[in-house]
Design an enzyme around this catalytic site. Sequence first.
Site, short mmCIF file in Angstrom:
data_model
loop_
_atom_site.label_atom_id
_atom_site.label_comp_id
_atom_site.label_asym_id
_atom_site.label_seq_id
_atom_site.Cartn_x
_atom_site.Cartn_y
_atom_site.Cartn_z
N TRP A 1 -3.13 -10.55 3.41
CA TRP A 1 -4.56 -10.60 3.71
C TRP A 1 -5.04 -11.39 4.75
CZ3 TRP A 1 -3.57 -10.03 -1.50
CH2 TRP A 1 -3.97 -8.85 -2.05
N HIS B 1 -4.40 3.15 -4.96
CA HIS B 1 -4.46 1.95 -4.59
C HIS B 1 -4.68 0.82 -5.53
CE1 HIS B 1 -5.20 -0.94 -0.89
NE2 HIS B 1 -6.37 -1.37 -1.90
N ARG C 1 -2.21 -1.87 -6.15
CA ARG C 1 -2.28 -3.31 -5.47
C ARG C 1 -2.98 -4.01 -6.01
NH1 ARG C 1 -0.91 -5.25 -0.42
NH2 ARG C 1 -2.73 -6.54 0.62
N ARG D 1 0.82 -1.17 0.17
CA ARG D 1 -0.05 0.00 -0.09
C ARG D 1 0.88 1.18 0.13
NH1 ARG D 1 -2.52 -3.92 3.35
NH2 ARG D 1 -4.62 -4.33 2.76
N TYR E 1 -9.97 -12.16 -6.67
CA TYR E 1 -8.95 -12.10 -7.87
C TYR E 1 -8.98 -13.57 -8.23
CZ TYR E 1 -7.00 -8.21 -5.35
OH TYR E 1 -6.90 -6.96 -4.86
N LYS F 1 -2.33 -2.61 7.44
CA LYS F 1 -3.93 -2.47 7.54
C LYS F 1 -4.63 -3.08 8.61
CE LYS F 1 -8.11 -2.04 5.00
NZ LYS F 1 -9.04 -2.17 3.83
#
Length: 365
Positions: free
Chosen positions: A300, A274, A277, A188, A309, A215
């Site tokens: 994640w 963003h 990413r 990020r 994805y 995050k």
Amino acid sequence: MALWKRAKTYHVDIASPDGSRVRHTTGTTDRAKAKEYHDKLKAELWDLSRLKQKPKRSWDEAALRWLKEKEHKKSLRDDVQRIRWFTGHLRGKTLDQIDRSLIDRLITTHIHATDRTKDLYVALIRAIFRIAMREWEWIDQTPAFKTYEKGKKVRVRWITHEQAKALLLELPEHQRDVVVFALATGLRQGNVLGLTWDRVFMERRTATIEHGDTKNEDALGVALNDIAVAVLMRQRGKHNMAVFTYRGERLRSANTRAWRKALVRAGITNFRWHDLRHTWASWLRQAGVPTWVLQELGGWKSESMVRRYAHMSVDHLQPYADRLGFEPDLERERVRRAEGAYVTKSPTKLAPSGLRLVASNGVSV
């Protein structure tokens, strides 16, 4: 009755059942109203002490405690802005007076924005109520606040290799390597710009993002590929701490006017910083990288975040698709039909049926 007057306003002075003393103003100059307040307060103190009832807490108390406990939060500035907005409508209200219908009415009436923006406000007040129930034990239950963007698909915007090259050609030199590094690592913007040399290990081809800087608040190990290593080699010697700089100082923002103008010149629309990413993750999936590997690379926590994805690579499904076995050879079908291999129509008349019996002497009937 401990009720006394000072500067025309009545005050209460009550000894609660647990021995503590309560002294404050009633806010009125009317003795009858002050007495009513006194009696009500005394009854509430008795209930709290003897019946173990929870005291009523106000929105202002909850907001203040939230801000104190979340001082370390990266998005604290956003929380302050949203809490300030809520306080303009909820000041003086107790938490038990705030319910789903009230918040829904405030948001639909006063926030004229996308459902995503509305959900950001709802997410904050929902989090405050949850912590008030689970940790502070101020309330027994939390309202089921409305979600406005429910069921909407997550936005995934990515660009092709050719578009990425066109964008890089239009970017200023000091931003070009920042974008290349983001495309190579999937980090990020805050993690890219905040990267320091003490977190880069060239001999191991890795970089680390410390706890609290991601995050999800977890530490992240970043595997550096050849592209990322080449970027770092070009940045060596420019600054003793920061990896990415501009005019000798740490680069503080990449989502600048120069970035937006470069997008226009490259002919790329509806693309945010963003989305670099998203592009990195999309390219890896198209190259056949499994979702569980992508989840670790991107840091994640939830697999559902990576499933967005999944549709970009279906190579692992090919063997199963090949099991169908249907062969639409129409020419062969025409030949077989011409040779009478199949009856194409059902008979309109049934053939007469009969029973043939043969006696022991050879006579049949």
